[in-house]
Write an enzyme that holds these catalytic residues in place. Structure first.
Site, PDB file in Angstrom:
ATOM      1  N   GLY A   1       0.847  -1.175   0.000  1.00 28.27           N
ATOM      2  CA  GLY A   1       0.000   0.000   0.000  1.00 28.27           C
ATOM      3  C   GLY A   1       0.885   1.228   0.000  1.00 28.27           C
ATOM      4  CG  ASP A   2       0.713   4.020   2.428  1.00 29.03           C
ATOM      5  OD1 ASP A   2      -0.496   3.934   2.172  1.00 29.03           O
ATOM      6  OD2 ASP A   2       1.132   4.178   3.584  1.00 29.03           O
ATOM      7  CD  GLN A   3       4.676   6.649  -0.082  1.00 28.42           C
ATOM      8  OE1 GLN A   3       4.408   5.849   0.803  1.00 28.42           O
ATOM      9  NE2 GLN A   3       4.473   7.948   0.067  1.00 28.42           N
ATOM     10  CD1 TRP A   4       1.000   0.191  -3.661  1.00 35.33           C
ATOM     11  CD2 TRP A   4       1.704  -1.631  -4.743  1.00 35.33           C
ATOM     12  NE1 TRP A   4       0.053  -0.115  -4.600  1.00 35.33           N
ATOM     13  CE2 TRP A   4       0.455  -1.243  -5.288  1.00 35.33           C
ATOM     14  CE3 TRP A   4       2.334  -2.767  -5.263  1.00 35.33           C
ATOM     15  CZ2 TRP A   4      -0.163  -1.925  -6.319  1.00 35.33           C
ATOM     16  CZ3 TRP A   4       1.704  -3.457  -6.294  1.00 35.33           C
ATOM     17  CH2 TRP A   4       0.480  -3.034  -6.819  1.00 35.33           C
TER      18      TRP A   4
END
Length: 504
Positions: free
Chosen positions: A312-315
């Protein structure tokens, strides 16, 4: 309580006694800090495994404020403007949130931007338009009356979208905005790795580095009213820079257009048939991201710590279902559990030692407020995930957010006690082994294996309104007595249909 363990508990400052009490009640064997918090010494002394959230590309404004041309960038598509004469003005930031996004006026707009006559889909010659930097407006001359015009322009991302969401949700007021940065730039990349090596030395008590996540945010753009405007959990829009575009041209032999990113305003939605430039950019990006993720994992291991990735987020760029993910050396993947589909998305990831699910609700004030009953969502979330866990187990569970909020709701505390017991009971009874299916079912689309359990998601556990029925198929399959695989049209063209597939 039938057993203990397999549970990660969030904690925060000045909450040690209640943390100890809930850790015993829920059988937690690991404790992690939540976003923006730190663990007290008395919590560290509980003898639990310690997870620590780590953000490689945010929370260091002291660096990025001196290098604001090294924040991540995104191609934005300005709104269509109807020409009523041979001159038309296109305002760039109408509909975008100016606290999040800022036009890049540093790189030559006539090289990196594009004006398009959307009525004919013709690119307007660069000599026919100019940028007014004072008003962020593009003036187009030689326009055809009654044709619509757009501008695709590069913009800096000047507020980390996830920290921004947390900031607005929790009402953090005048807390300094965290500015993200892009490690594609050598100076910033060196800062990131130097900072991480120092952090490892300064945090000997940490057992697991929980990377949240790495370098590039999925496409998450907000409008001027702070509402989500463009969301794509698999979108690569927020990964651009002039330097990367130039390097791509050298490596692949052709230059990407701004249109290759904005794609008529779809921003390369996963529901459109992927084109060669889009696929090539994903390959280019993932090669760069994975090489640097591997370095972070290696540094973690050298310091005697596990490396865990949050899905999630900056994946973006890690691509867990793309060949070679196992070479990154990550120990684990943790992801948010929204339903059976997201459970399988995490549980089926190859090449890691174990997977962990972060169950809902998140301990934030948008759910944990007076008069609400968070246990309703907890039970609903568990029942959706449970059937998928029986098909493809995750090894651990946990929650996120602020424990001090959750502790105020006894009914929720009781629900988590029962859920965590049941989770461990299932794992003990199955020994963590997946149940065998009676049929082999293939999901066929343009993406195939690379988007396993991801094909119809717009945001976490949220389908696009036009594809919700397809998402429902995945949700059903996530807990059925079938073996599921994902194949692409290219797979079928190249290899045919495998003999052991029963249903497509």
């Amino acid at each position: 309580m039938t057993s203990t363990g397999r549970f990660t508990l969030p904690s925060e400052e000045n909450f040690a006694e209640k943390t100890k009490e809930l850790a015993e009640l829920w059988g937690a064997d690991a404790i992690r800090n939540s976003d923006g918090t730190h663990l007290d010494e008395s919590v560290l002394a509980l003898g639990k495994k310690i997870y620590s959230a780590y953000f490689p590309t945010r929370a260091h404004n002291e660096w990025i404020t001196l290098h604001m041309d090294e924040t991540p960038q995104v191609y934005l598509l300005a709104g269509r403007v109807l020409a009523e004469a041979d001159i038309v003005d296109v305002p760039l930031m109408d509909g975008f949130f100016e606290e999040q996004l800022k036009p890049n006026r540093d790189a030559d707009p006539h090289k990196y931007w594009e004006v398009v006559d959307r009525t004919t889909n013709e690119v307007v010659d660069a000599s026919l338009w100019t940028l007014d930097e004072d008003t962020d407006t593009v003036h187009v001359s030689g326009a055809t009356p009654m044709h619509e015009y757009t501008v695709s322009f590069l913009a800096y991302i000047i507020w980390d979208p996830v920290e921004m969401y947390n900031h607005l949700t929790n009402g953090w007021g005048d807390k300094e905005h965290e500015i993200p940065f892009d490690i594609y730039h050598p100076a910033t990349r060196k800062f990131v790795f130097d900072t991480f090596e120092q952090w490892l030395k300064d945090n000997p008590q940490v057992d697991v580095v929980r990377f949240t996540t790495f370098f590039y945010q999925f496409t998450l753009l907000f409008d001027q009213k702070q509402r989500e405007k463009v969301v794509d959990w698999f979108g690569c829009a927020c990964t651009v820079s002039p330097t990367a575009l130039d390097d791509f041209e050298k490596e692949y032999g052709y230059r990407l257009r701004p249109e290759d990113f904005v794609n008529e305003g779809s921003y390369n939605s996963a529901w459109r048939v992927p084109r060669k430039p889009q696929r090539d950019w994903i390959d280019f990006l993932s090669h760069f991201v994975r090489a640097n993720v591997k370095k972070l994992a290696s540094l973690s291991h050298e310091a005697g710590k596990e490396a865990m990735m949050f899905l999630g987020d900056q994946w973006i760029g890690t691509e867990p279902y793309k060949d070679g993910f196992e070479d990154l050396g990550l120990d684990a993947v943790v992801g948010s559990i929204g339903d059976g589909t997201t459970t399988r998305m995490i549980a089926d990831i190859p090449g890691v030692k174990y997977t962990e699910g972060r169950f809902l609700p998140y301990f934030f004030p948008d759910t944990f407020y007076e008069g609400n009953d968070p246990s309703i969502e907890a039970w609903d979330n568990w029942r959706k995930a449970r059937r998928a866990i029986l098909r493809s187990p995750i090894a651990r569970m946990g929650y996120g957010g602020y424990l001090s909020l959750a502790a105020k709701f006894p009914k929720f505390v009781d629900a988590v006690e029962h859920i965590s017991d049941e989770f461990r009971d299932i794992h003990d009874r199955t020994d963590g082994e997946a149940a065998r299916g009676v049929l082999n079912v293939a999901i066929l689309n343009c993406w195939g294996k690379m988007r396993s359990w991801m094909a119809y998601t717009v945001a976490h556990a949220l389908p696009n309104k036009q594809t919700y029925s397809y998402y429902g198929i995945l949700e059903s399959l996530s807990g059925m007595r079938v073996n599921v695989r994902f194949i692409s049209f290219d797979d079928v063209l190249e290899h045919g249909v495998a003999d052991d597939i029963d249903v497509i």
